[in-house]
Design a protein around this motif. Structure first.
Motif, PDB file in Angstrom:
ATOM      1  N   THR A   5     -22.820  12.917  62.691  1.00  0.00           N
ATOM      2  CA  THR A   5     -22.993  12.430  61.319  1.00  0.00           C
ATOM      3  C   THR A   5     -22.048  13.147  60.353  1.00  0.00           C
ATOM      4  OG1 THR A   5     -24.766  14.030  60.847  1.00  0.00           O
ATOM      5  CG2 THR A   5     -25.418  11.882  61.747  1.00  0.00           C
ATOM      6  N   THR A   6     -20.950  13.678  60.869  1.00  0.00           N
ATOM      7  CA  THR A   6     -20.070  14.506  60.047  1.00  0.00           C
ATOM      8  C   THR A   6     -18.634  14.018  60.115  1.00  0.00           C
ATOM      9  OG1 THR A   6     -21.473  16.445  60.422  1.00  0.00           O
ATOM     10  CG2 THR A   6     -19.247  16.851  59.614  1.00  0.00           C
ATOM     11  N   CYS A   7     -18.005  13.908  58.936  1.00  0.00           N
ATOM     12  CA  CYS A   7     -16.579  13.617  58.832  1.00  0.00           C
ATOM     13  C   CYS A   7     -15.927  14.729  58.018  1.00  0.00           C
ATOM     14  CB  CYS A   7     -16.333  12.274  58.153  1.00  0.00           C
ATOM     15  SG  CYS A   7     -17.069  10.866  59.029  1.00  0.00           S
ATOM     16  N   VAL A   8     -14.622  14.842  58.129  1.00  0.00           N
ATOM     17  CA  VAL A   8     -13.878  15.868  57.403  1.00  0.00           C
ATOM     18  C   VAL A   8     -12.733  15.215  56.646  1.00  0.00           C
ATOM     19  CG1 VAL A   8     -12.435  17.926  57.606  1.00  0.00           C
ATOM     20  CG2 VAL A   8     -14.476  17.711  59.017  1.00  0.00           C
ATOM     21  N   ALA A   9     -12.578  15.592  55.390  1.00  0.00           N
ATOM     22  CA  ALA A   9     -11.459  15.119  54.575  1.00  0.00           C
ATOM     23  C   ALA A   9     -10.582  16.300  54.194  1.00  0.00           C
ATOM     24  CB  ALA A   9     -11.976  14.428  53.314  1.00  0.00           C
ATOM     25  N   HIS A  10      -9.264  16.090  54.232  1.00  0.00           N
ATOM     26  CA  HIS A  10      -8.304  17.090  53.804  1.00  0.00           C
ATOM     27  C   HIS A  10      -7.597  16.551  52.572  1.00  0.00           C
ATOM     28  CE1 HIS A  10      -8.726  19.336  57.629  1.00  0.00           C
ATOM     29  NE2 HIS A  10      -8.852  18.126  58.165  1.00  0.00           N
ATOM     30  N   VAL A  11      -7.730  17.236  51.448  1.00  0.00           N
ATOM     31  CA  VAL A  11      -7.160  16.788  50.183  1.00  0.00           C
ATOM     32  C   VAL A  11      -6.119  17.801  49.738  1.00  0.00           C
ATOM     33  CG1 VAL A  11      -7.685  16.065  47.823  1.00  0.00           C
ATOM     34  CG2 VAL A  11      -9.395  15.742  49.621  1.00  0.00           C
ATOM     35  N   SER A  12      -4.863  17.362  49.648  1.00  0.00           N
ATOM     36  CA  SER A  12      -3.760  18.273  49.321  1.00  0.00           C
ATOM     37  C   SER A  12      -2.955  17.722  48.152  1.00  0.00           C
ATOM     38  CB  SER A  12      -2.825  18.454  50.521  1.00  0.00           C
ATOM     39  OG  SER A  12      -3.529  18.894  51.661  1.00  0.00           O
ATOM     40  N   THR A  13      -2.346  18.618  47.408  1.00  0.00           N
ATOM     41  CA  THR A  13      -1.438  18.224  46.344  1.00  0.00           C
ATOM     42  C   THR A  13       0.002  18.332  46.833  1.00  0.00           C
ATOM     43  OG1 THR A  13      -0.654  18.692  44.102  1.00  0.00           O
ATOM     44  CG2 THR A  13      -1.478  20.569  45.370  1.00  0.00           C
ATOM     45  N   ARG A  14       0.800  17.334  46.485  1.00  0.00           N
ATOM     46  CA  ARG A  14       2.226  17.382  46.811  1.00  0.00           C
ATOM     47  C   ARG A  14       3.051  17.921  45.645  1.00  0.00           C
ATOM     48  NH1 ARG A  14       1.009  12.257  49.789  1.00  0.00           N
ATOM     49  NH2 ARG A  14       1.163  11.153  47.813  1.00  0.00           N
ATOM     50  N   THR A  15       2.389  18.227  44.527  1.00  0.00           N
ATOM     51  CA  THR A  15       3.082  18.759  43.360  1.00  0.00           C
ATOM     52  C   THR A  15       3.277  20.263  43.522  1.00  0.00           C
ATOM     53  OG1 THR A  15       2.054  17.089  41.950  1.00  0.00           O
ATOM     54  CG2 THR A  15       3.004  19.010  40.851  1.00  0.00           C
ATOM     55  N   PRO A  16       4.518  20.761  43.375  1.00  0.00           N
ATOM     56  CA  PRO A  16       4.747  22.212  43.526  1.00  0.00           C
ATOM     57  C   PRO A  16       4.004  22.997  42.451  1.00  0.00           C
ATOM     58  CG  PRO A  16       6.817  20.979  43.592  1.00  0.00           C
ATOM     59  CD  PRO A  16       5.765  20.025  43.119  1.00  0.00           C
ATOM     60  N   PHE A  17       3.425  24.112  42.847  1.00  0.00           N
ATOM     61  CA  PHE A  17       2.809  25.019  41.877  1.00  0.00           C
ATOM     62  C   PHE A  17       3.899  25.861  41.221  1.00  0.00           C
ATOM     63  CE2 PHE A  17      -1.381  25.170  44.458  1.00  0.00           C
ATOM     64  CZ  PHE A  17      -1.813  24.016  43.819  1.00  0.00           C
ATOM     65  N   ARG A  18       3.604  26.372  40.034  1.00  0.00           N
ATOM     66  CA  ARG A  18       4.504  27.278  39.360  1.00  0.00           C
ATOM     67  C   ARG A  18       4.517  28.600  40.120  1.00  0.00           C
ATOM     68  NH1 ARG A  18       2.047  27.383  34.596  1.00  0.00           N
ATOM     69  NH2 ARG A  18       0.919  29.312  35.020  1.00  0.00           N
ATOM     70  N   ASP A  19       5.699  29.080  40.464  1.00  0.00           N
ATOM     71  CA  ASP A  19       5.749  30.323  41.242  1.00  0.00           C
ATOM     72  C   ASP A  19       5.503  31.523  40.332  1.00  0.00           C
ATOM     73  OD1 ASP A  19       8.271  31.307  40.096  1.00  0.00           O
ATOM     74  OD2 ASP A  19       9.234  29.749  41.282  1.00  0.00           O
ATOM     75  N   LYS A  20       5.154  32.655  40.960  1.00  0.00           N
ATOM     76  CA  LYS A  20       4.775  33.849  40.205  1.00  0.00           C
ATOM     77  C   LYS A  20       5.944  34.385  39.384  1.00  0.00           C
ATOM     78  CE  LYS A  20       1.261  35.307  43.530  1.00  0.00           C
ATOM     79  NZ  LYS A  20       0.817  36.379  44.452  1.00  0.00           N
ATOM     80  N   THR A  21       7.176  34.248  39.910  1.00  0.00           N
ATOM     81  CA  THR A  21       8.339  34.785  39.194  1.00  0.00           C
ATOM     82  C   THR A  21       8.537  34.083  37.872  1.00  0.00           C
ATOM     83  OG1 THR A  21       9.409  35.296  41.296  1.00  0.00           O
ATOM     84  CG2 THR A  21      10.813  35.195  39.334  1.00  0.00           C
ATOM     85  N   SER A  22       8.447  32.728  37.894  1.00  0.00           N
ATOM     86  CA  SER A  22       8.631  31.989  36.650  1.00  0.00           C
ATOM     87  C   SER A  22       7.490  32.220  35.705  1.00  0.00           C
ATOM     88  CB  SER A  22       8.775  30.487  36.955  1.00  0.00           C
ATOM     89  OG  SER A  22       7.595  29.983  37.562  1.00  0.00           O
ATOM     90  N   ALA A  23       6.263  32.396  36.246  1.00  0.00           N
ATOM     91  CA  ALA A  23       5.108  32.654  35.379  1.00  0.00           C
ATOM     92  C   ALA A  23       5.265  34.005  34.675  1.00  0.00           C
ATOM     93  CB  ALA A  23       3.821  32.633  36.206  1.00  0.00           C
ATOM     94  N   THR A  24       5.776  35.018  35.411  1.00  0.00           N
ATOM     95  CA  THR A  24       5.961  36.333  34.807  1.00  0.00           C
ATOM     96  C   THR A  24       7.049  36.298  33.739  1.00  0.00           C
ATOM     97  OG1 THR A  24       5.307  37.395  36.874  1.00  0.00           O
ATOM     98  CG2 THR A  24       6.516  38.740  35.304  1.00  0.00           C
ATOM     99  N   ALA A  25       8.114  35.554  34.032  1.00  0.00           N
ATOM    100  CA  ALA A  25       9.211  35.436  33.080  1.00  0.00           C
ATOM    101  C   ALA A  25       8.748  34.757  31.808  1.00  0.00           C
ATOM    102  CB  ALA A  25      10.367  34.683  33.708  1.00  0.00           C
ATOM    103  N   THR A  26       7.884  33.762  31.946  1.00  0.00           N
ATOM    104  CA  THR A  26       7.365  33.050  30.783  1.00  0.00           C
ATOM    105  C   THR A  26       6.560  33.987  29.892  1.00  0.00           C
ATOM    106  OG1 THR A  26       7.303  30.979  32.009  1.00  0.00           O
ATOM    107  CG2 THR A  26       5.942  31.108  30.032  1.00  0.00           C
ATOM    108  N   LYS A  27       5.748  34.858  30.517  1.00  0.00           N
ATOM    109  CA  LYS A  27       4.928  35.796  29.756  1.00  0.00           C
ATOM    110  C   LYS A  27       5.814  36.805  29.035  1.00  0.00           C
ATOM    111  CE  LYS A  27       0.767  35.613  32.610  1.00  0.00           C
ATOM    112  NZ  LYS A  27      -0.154  36.399  33.484  1.00  0.00           N
TER     113      LYS A  27
END
Length: 261
Positions: A236-258
């Motif tokens: 009685t069990t199914c599994v779904a995998h939900v993924s995003t294809r949109t790149p996340f902001r990397d830590k280097t750019s986030a630090t530079a922004t701050k």
């Protein structure tokens, strides 16, 4: 979006197969109690082990049963030390007041609506099961016009959480885990409310589920979502995998922004 579950009556609350299983377990435990002096009821942990769900999920459903007047909670202390146990038991006579024929009305209505959409030929071509589920989501799930694709794992998973609320409305109790740095959510779907249909027509039911998830994520600003389904990994069990294809902001750019802010 439809009204929260706790605003519904007993029949609608029992449309969930999980809540029916919990109530059945409580009723059976009460009927088979050997010592009449023992406290009546089971703990949430007892029920979680019985139905094979996380105790937090079980507590969520027990709250709905209590709100509907089908289950009552009480505290009992064993001996003089330790915290009292919270026990759940069926309300005496409550099941007699529930229209058994109407317990699955919400699911039958939804099944009828889906069947009607599938039978509707627009321009001579009936919509696919995926498009049927997606169309339902676009019509019933409230959109966020200002939403943008998530740029961090936290933003992405918060949207997945909103989609889980939609699955709850359909009678599911998904259990979620994450992988790939938070880019993928693995959802374990137990006790499908369309189990009988899924056994005979897995492509139809899986297509509807894929469309439901796709449309919901679109409404939350995530049009570039990838969905994989594994039907019947258990009886009685199914599994779904939900993924995003949109790149996340990397830590280097986030630090530079701050630093430049």
């Amino acid at each position: 979006m439809s009204a929260p579950t706790d605003d519904l009556g007993p029949a609608a609350v029992l449309a969930s197969p999980v809540r029916r299983r919990l109530l059945d377990a409580l009723s059976h435990a009460t009927a088979t109690r050997h010592d009449p002096t023992d406290p009546v009821g089971l703990t949430a942990a007892d029920l979680a082990e019985h139905v094979g769900l996380h105790v937090t999920t079980v507590r969520f459903h027990l709250d709905q049963l209590v709100a509907a007047g089908l289950v009552e909670a009480s505290f009992h202390r064993s001996g003089s030390a330790g915290r009292p146990r919270k026990l759940y038991a069926p309300v005496q006579g409550s099941l007699a007041e529930v229209d058994v024929a109407g317990e699955a009305d919400a699911l039958r209505l939804l099944s009828g609506l889906l069947a009607g959409v599938l039978a509707d030929s627009s321009g001579g071509v009936a919509p696919t099961p995926l498009e049927t589920g997606r169309r339902w989501a676009l019509e019933h799930v409230q959109a966020d016009p200002a939403a943008r694709p998530a740029s961090t794992p936290g933003q992405w998973l918060s949207k997945v959480g909103r989609m889980l609320d939609v699955l709850h409305e359909w009678g599911y109790t998904p259990e979620m885990s994450t992988s790939d740095g938070g880019r993928t959510a693995r959802l374990v779907l137990k006790d499908c409310p369309f189990l009988a249909l899924a056994v005979d027509n897995p492509a139809v039911v899986c297509g509807i589920h894929r469309g439901l998830i796709t449309g919901s994520m679109e409404q939350f600003g995530e049009p570039d979502t990838e969905i994989g389904l594994e039907p019947f990994v258990g009886p009685t069990t199914c599994v779904a995998h939900v993924s995003t294809r949109t790149p996340f902001r990397d830590k280097t750019s986030a630090t530079a922004t701050k630093e430049t802010a």
